[in-house]
Design an enzyme around this catalytic site. Structure first.
Site, PDB file in Angstrom:
ATOM      1  N   GLU A 289     -13.460  -9.531  -0.668  1.00 62.04           N
ATOM      2  CA  GLU A 289     -14.507  -7.963  -0.787  1.00 62.04           C
ATOM      3  C   GLU A 289     -14.423  -7.895  -2.096  1.00 62.04           C
ATOM      4  O   GLU A 289     -14.202  -6.669  -2.634  1.00 62.04           O
ATOM      5  CB  GLU A 289     -13.619  -6.865  -0.013  1.00 62.04           C
ATOM      6  CG  GLU A 289     -13.238  -7.042   1.548  1.00 62.04           C
ATOM      7  CD  GLU A 289     -12.559  -6.101   2.190  1.00 62.04           C
ATOM      8  OE1 GLU A 289     -11.634  -5.536   1.418  1.00 62.04           O
ATOM      9  OE2 GLU A 289     -12.506  -5.803   3.461  1.00 62.04           O
TER      10      GLU A 289
ATOM     11  N   CYS B 149     -11.580   2.522   6.852  1.00 57.86           N
ATOM     12  CA  CYS B 149     -11.586   3.105   5.437  1.00 57.86           C
ATOM     13  C   CYS B 149     -13.055   3.703   5.199  1.00 57.86           C
ATOM     14  O   CYS B 149     -12.814   4.723   4.523  1.00 57.86           O
ATOM     15  CB  CYS B 149     -11.104   2.248   4.281  1.00 57.86           C
ATOM     16  SG  CYS B 149     -12.306   0.841   4.535  1.00 57.86           S
ATOM     17  N   CYS B 150     -13.961   2.891   5.585  1.00 56.52           N
ATOM     18  CA  CYS B 150     -15.292   3.535   5.119  1.00 56.52           C
ATOM     19  C   CYS B 150     -15.647   4.807   5.693  1.00 56.52           C
ATOM     20  O   CYS B 150     -16.227   5.616   5.032  1.00 56.52           O
ATOM     21  CB  CYS B 150     -16.189   2.462   5.405  1.00 56.52           C
ATOM     22  SG  CYS B 150     -15.941   0.999   4.505  1.00 56.52           S
TER      23      CYS B 150
ATOM     24  N   GLY C 280      -0.406  -1.792  -5.979  1.00 53.05           N
ATOM     25  CA  GLY C 280      -1.701  -2.920  -5.502  1.00 53.05           C
ATOM     26  C   GLY C 280      -2.956  -2.634  -5.229  1.00 53.05           C
ATOM     27  O   GLY C 280      -3.788  -3.505  -5.417  1.00 53.05           O
ATOM     28  N   HIS C 281      -3.119  -1.372  -4.748  1.00 56.33           N
ATOM     29  CA  HIS C 281      -4.348  -0.815  -4.376  1.00 56.33           C
ATOM     30  C   HIS C 281      -4.309   0.419  -5.274  1.00 56.33           C
ATOM     31  O   HIS C 281      -3.754   1.268  -4.832  1.00 56.33           O
ATOM     32  CB  HIS C 281      -4.774  -0.530  -3.068  1.00 56.33           C
ATOM     33  CG  HIS C 281      -6.109  -0.494  -2.677  1.00 56.33           C
ATOM     34  ND1 HIS C 281      -6.846   0.434  -3.447  1.00 56.33           N
ATOM     35  CD2 HIS C 281      -7.039  -0.897  -1.674  1.00 56.33           C
ATOM     36  CE1 HIS C 281      -8.071   0.584  -2.983  1.00 56.33           C
ATOM     37  NE2 HIS C 281      -8.290  -0.378  -1.783  1.00 56.33           N
TER      38      HIS C 281
ATOM     39  N   GLU D 255     -19.146  -3.101   0.407  1.00 58.58           N
ATOM     40  CA  GLU D 255     -18.718  -2.341   1.214  1.00 58.58           C
ATOM     41  C   GLU D 255     -18.996  -0.896   1.240  1.00 58.58           C
ATOM     42  O   GLU D 255     -19.161  -0.441  -0.315  1.00 58.58           O
ATOM     43  CB  GLU D 255     -17.150  -2.445   1.198  1.00 58.58           C
ATOM     44  CG  GLU D 255     -16.190  -1.715   2.070  1.00 58.58           C
ATOM     45  CD  GLU D 255     -14.763  -1.893   1.565  1.00 58.58           C
ATOM     46  OE1 GLU D 255     -14.398  -3.002   1.068  1.00 58.58           O
ATOM     47  OE2 GLU D 255     -13.730  -0.798   2.118  1.00 58.58           O
TER      48      GLU D 255
ATOM     49  N   HIS E 138     -11.294  -7.432  -6.011  1.00 58.28           N
ATOM     50  CA  HIS E 138     -11.574  -6.333  -4.980  1.00 58.28           C
ATOM     51  C   HIS E 138     -12.365  -5.138  -5.418  1.00 58.28           C
ATOM     52  O   HIS E 138     -11.817  -4.491  -6.270  1.00 58.28           O
ATOM     53  CB  HIS E 138     -10.408  -5.896  -4.251  1.00 58.28           C
ATOM     54  CG  HIS E 138     -10.223  -5.323  -3.140  1.00 58.28           C
ATOM     55  ND1 HIS E 138     -10.191  -3.713  -2.899  1.00 58.28           N
ATOM     56  CD2 HIS E 138     -10.710  -5.529  -1.453  1.00 58.28           C
ATOM     57  CE1 HIS E 138     -10.430  -3.296  -1.655  1.00 58.28           C
ATOM     58  NE2 HIS E 138     -10.898  -4.432  -0.981  1.00 58.28           N
TER      59      HIS E 138
ATOM     60  N   HIS F 214       0.580  -1.214   0.036  1.00 57.97           N
ATOM     61  CA  HIS F 214      -0.127  -0.019   0.029  1.00 57.97           C
ATOM     62  C   HIS F 214       0.695   1.326   0.002  1.00 57.97           C
ATOM     63  O   HIS F 214       0.179   2.278   0.473  1.00 57.97           O
ATOM     64  CB  HIS F 214      -0.857   0.044   1.425  1.00 57.97           C
ATOM     65  CG  HIS F 214      -2.128  -0.884   1.055  1.00 57.97           C
ATOM     66  ND1 HIS F 214      -2.119  -2.407   1.179  1.00 57.97           N
ATOM     67  CD2 HIS F 214      -3.536  -0.728   0.930  1.00 57.97           C
ATOM     68  CE1 HIS F 214      -3.090  -2.638   1.027  1.00 57.97           C
ATOM     69  NE2 HIS F 214      -3.859  -1.989   0.714  1.00 57.97           N
TER      70      HIS F 214
ATOM     71  N   CYS G 256     -17.176   1.786   0.946  1.00 56.48           N
ATOM     72  CA  CYS G 256     -16.079   2.319   0.030  1.00 56.48           C
ATOM     73  C   CYS G 256     -16.593   1.955  -1.386  1.00 56.48           C
ATOM     74  O   CYS G 256     -16.091   2.764  -2.428  1.00 56.48           O
ATOM     75  CB  CYS G 256     -14.763   1.925   0.584  1.00 56.48           C
ATOM     76  SG  CYS G 256     -14.043   2.669   2.043  1.00 56.48           S
TER      77      CYS G 256
END
Lengths: 648, 648
Positions: A316, A412-413, A189-190, A332, A264, A138, A334
């Site tokens: 997810e 995160c949300c 990666g994200h 989710e 994801h 990340h 997000c």
């Protein structure tokens, strides 16, 4: 794409929202969410697991000693908080908050290494290991969010400190990753840095910034596969049968070959948003086509009626076409938010109402369902059907909570919702040349510069509870076109200009009104908003024999406090008559719906009968009371369902 | 319990089964399952992960060198194989097989330590660690299965080697675990030794053997909790929120306080079976009452229509009352088998037809579904609804396989099915004084000693395809009572004795025929076996609005090879008329069913519509072809469903 049709959002400072619906959410964001989250970032919430976020920055900045704590992506929580705070400063100036942000930014600045590197995880755990696991660790995710924060704070305050920090950070990343020999041929990666770089490019106009975003998008999934190469270097393998395979990262094939949303869901939504930005800024039609293909797949195959996406709790992730379990869903918060991002970017590529339709679907349903009405509790998972007993006693449903939680270890949300709500004014209008696209309807005032001059509009409505929208043209250049979105859910509408009916057919979801506008011109749009019962495409096995109830953009649900338990035994007729009532004191003010339904009885059944051929179904009348889906779970843990069985 | 009503199974050697249904399964067990499994135990299956089972024993016996391989419970695979082999020797004498078993037993004997300990895992990995993790490390599970093997082989052959080995092993266990000070106050982490010890006691009549079984049952879940104490000693904790909490082990409260089946389903089924044995042998009414309570909970609240149990893949466990998902189910083959064990033991406590009903439900449906018709492939998980796309693309369904697998790393199910099928003759009849209870109907001959003398019966039937059962009394003492089970599924039946109708009401599921029986007396029982559509109690949310099709004891299903895909869109009427046909060449010989159904059409739906209020459901005729559930998945991966939507 048609470059002449690219649209630009009217920026937040030019839109003042003061309706009862969104203003309340924005108020909650300022009064509850941001202060609460700041405490969380500083480990000041009693009974909650510490975040370590600010502590990590303080240690990295050299003002405190200790070890890194929390997740590898903990830095991003501060970034999202700064971004949300920045947006609020437009419509809620707050010197105290700005000072707090400045102090936080100063920590970030001091934490930055001389070469521009900034991630506290590697700074505190061993800088020699940085850039060895871009797949999972990340660094670029944190950089992306911090860059989004920097851009937002620069726009809101004109202050460049964080922006300059992040420009140096981007330069560092570009020195490590890129197409040149000796660099890592990699990508995040994200995803999120892709769209952040595009925002940066729009400020700097530095081609290197856009080029890096484009490189990330174009290199993704190419062969040899970066994640496989990198993972093998660490002596491991990316296993195809694992839920965390290349699809999880949207990296199994190049993005232009991806035909269905995969892996994801948040990663996917952020990637597609970045792709749309790069396509727009580079004029890359093949990339725009890939965006349209993925948009189609999501919205016609994999999106819940609430705008929620991500069907599986394992990884997810998206699953496959028409697989839309209501109870087992991940959904989710997000991920829903990422769909608003993607929708707005598609709208920039072309003014088609369907993009704004999804923006609206997400905004009134599957995103704000993630927060309690008082702004203090949050859902990570947004199910469309809940039985609290299942959550408690069947471990396969443990990810589904019947009550919102105070905070999350992986938080995160809540901040993501904060930045969406705080930036909401920026979603209402887009412009192109002399056209003003009205995407969303809410009470507000707007001004913007069109090609031929200044335009200003004011709008009054009780949307989404009422479909009447009253607009006044406060200023307009000659030959301004007002493009009013006719929502996909709307079957009947009328438009009056200065009291006279205008007949025109919408094109791609927008009704174009071109005339010699005068200040003071009145436009009245009335969207008929009957209660409707909606069916899913029968290919959605989960919803066969079921109907959902909507009114305007709002998806409704049955909840136990109004209807008692055992909602699985409730049936209704598709043509049932509804009564609607405005309940100002209930759940923050809602229009609730009542209708007559049925209950499949159990009276005939002996306590000790589980299976028998001797019992015919017996239905009795059961009144049904529907509330908006977003407002569920504000009255304790309870059964809830969006989809209701239909008597066929 | 009423001690006068305790019943005893007629032992395997006294029952010769030669019908087409079970004989075929028994033949497969001898010809396919046992040889294949023996190869697997010896790591001789190409392309399969090695078992290491026999290798571990050879190393422990000192005839080979190396390290322990495979699971901690790998020894139990040999035990289940020996047990199954032993049962087959009754009805299929095989000197070669017996020699192989003797050689395997010799390895076990040589592996045993002087103090009686026998588990190869600890012998090969560090004997100093034995008895430190009875919760997870399966020493007593392996001992239990090996003891069951020893008992079976002793009964079948009269050979005492393995029995004596295991008596020494039991003595060792009793020296380590028990109520006395200085011993571990514990019990098996995976139950089975309880029922094995009861079998041993019935041979040895050694009170120590029964006492140890009773101690395990009575100590379980007492406070201080053995598993908590033991886990804390290892510096760890049993976490209540984990799926592997005390409930997983049926050890959260003492067994008499347990009111609902809980935790790992196979463990639970084995525990309850052991409890029933201990209750019977000790005359403990409070324990029998606990068994009846748990039986009631399972069969009225948590059992699938196929006899399958264990709703959740996470921890392979029971969940809660009326939670019976058809697609997400675990339904381990071993768990269904454990229900046959429990049922037979409840039948020994009291001759109630409902126990044999469940035995029958399991035998014709949810257990044998675990094996392909040719006996070479196996299911671990037995779903009632399958969409292969879901298994492939939604990781939450990864435990569900649309095709049986060659073998498993954790190969508990195939040998378990082997020992059930091989011992099947032992389930047909129970006796009590001068009463012969006929539990199951299949072509066979039986002889047994009643209180007043020898009885012999022969039975001819084409059950389960036909409900006519022809019995001949070949020998009978005066005043023998023939108790014919009238299945719970049967609404109409006739009984003729020597051609004359007998009218009598069944008591607790058995029709008692007492008379001065003469050799040659003919009894004809005709069970009306119409096709019926069955509903689940509406408290089962999953099955609301659905019906299942049964004929006699056989549960039917729709499968894609006969019906095409998209079974979720199939509807039918509950009163639909069925035609039945005997298909000798299909799926090993089945009665298949045809009826008229409906399909919810998709023709009205545009490819790009996912949700709309504008489409009314359109049904078209769709012929439906049902096959027995147990025979599904023998024609490649395919959709399948037991429960079909009903037009209401």
């Amino acid at each position: 794409m048609d470059q002449r049709k690219l649209t630009t959002p009217v920026a937040i400072p030019n839109v003042t929202v003061h309706d009862s619906f969104f203003s309340n959410l924005m108020k909650i964001t300022v009064e509850k969410l941001l202060p609460y989250q700041w405490k969380a970032l500083n480990d000041e919430i009693p009974d909650a697991a510490p975040s370590y976020c600010m502590r990590n920055f303080r240690i990295a900045a050299g003002v405190e000693t200790g070890e890194h704590g929390g997740m590898v992506f903990q830095d991003s929580d501060l970034a999202k908080w700064i971004e949300a705070a920045a947006y609020t400063l437009y419509w809620n100036p707050d010197a105290e908050l700005e000072k707090t942000v400045d102090e936080a930014i100063e920590l970030v600045r001091r934490a930055q290494l001389p070469d521009g590197y900034i991630d506290t995880y590697y700074i505190l755990t061993g800088i020699e290991n940085r850039w060895t696991n871009t797949k999972d660790n990340h660094e670029m995710y944190c950089a992306g969010h911090m860059l989004e924060a920097a851009v937002a704070y620069y726009h809101a305050t004109g202050k460049r400190t964080l922006l300059d920090v992040m420009i140096r950070n981007v330069a560092h990343i570009a020195s490590v990753i890129g197409p040149e020999e000796g660099k890592i041929h990699g990508y995040p990666g994200h995803e999120v840095l892709e769209m952040a770089l595009c925002k940066l490019y729009e400020i700097t106009q530095d081609p290197a910034h856009l080029a890096l975003a484009a490189y990330f998008v174009n290199e993704r999934g190419q062969s040899p596969n970066h994640f496989e190469v990198e993972t093998e270097k660490r002596g491991l393998q990316v296993k195809p049968e694992s839920p965390f395979n290349l699809k999880y990262y949207q990296a199994d094939v190049p993005v232009r070959e991806q035909t269905a949303a995969e892996g994801h869901a948040v990663r996917a939504g952020y990637l597609y948003s970045g792709m749309a930005d790069v396509a727009r800024l580079t004029g890359d039609e093949s990339l725009a086509e890939a965006c349209r293909r993925l948009w189609y797949n999501i919205t016609r195959r994999q999106m819940y009626i609430t705008g929620t996406v991500g069907q599986s709790s394992i990884a997810e992730s998206f699953t496959f076409d028409y697989d839309l379990p209501n109870d087992l869903v991940y959904g989710e918060t997000c991920a829903a938010i990422s769909m608003a991002f993607f929708a707005q970017r598609m709208l920039r590529l072309a003014p088609r109402g369907e993009y704004a339709d999804v923006m609206e679907r997400v905004l009134y349903n599957g995103s704000i369902s993630g927060m309690s009405l008082d702004g203090t509790k949050f859902f990570y998972v947004n199910p469309l059907e809940v039985d609290p007993a299942k959550c408690a006693h069947n471990h396969q449903f443990r990810h589904v909570k019947p009550e919102r939680q105070k905070w999350f270890g992986c938080a995160c949300c809540p901040p993501n919702l904060g930045r969406l709500i705080a930036s909401l004014p920026g979603y209402l209008y887009h412009t192109c040349d002399d056209t003003v696209y009205v995407n969303l309807y809410t009470t507000n005032e707007m001004k913007t510069a069109l090609t031929s001059g200044e335009a200003a509009l004011s709008m009054t409505t009780n949307y989404p509870w009422d479909g009447t929208i009253q607009m006044t043209v406060d200023a307009a250049p000659a030959a301004m076109t007002l493009a009013l979105r006719i929502p996909g859910w709307c079957r009947q509408y009328t438009v009056l200009v200065n009291g006279e009916t205008v007949t025109a057919a919408p094109q791609d979801g927008y009704l174009y009104l071109t005339r010699d506008w005068q200040a003071g011109d009145q436009v009245t749009l009335t969207l008929e908003m009957p209660v409707v019962t909606v069916r899913a495409n029968p290919k959605v096995a989960e919803n066969v024999g079921k109907i959902a109830v909507m009114r305007g953009p709002v998806v409704y649900c049955l909840e136990e406090p109004d209807n008692g338990p055992h909602l699985a035994r409730v049936y209704m007729d598709a043509n049932a008559a509804f009564t609607t009532q405005w309940e100002p004191e209930t759940l923050g003010g809602i229009v609730s719906l009542d209708t007559a339904g049925y209950e499949l009885g159990i009276a005939d059944w002996d306590e000790d009968e589980l299976y028998t051929e001797q019992k015919a179904p017996a239905f009795s009348a059961r009144p049904l009371h529907f509330i908006p889906y977003y407002a569920w779970a504000n009255r304790g843990p309870a059964e809830m369902t969006v989809w209701v069985r239909e008597r066929l």
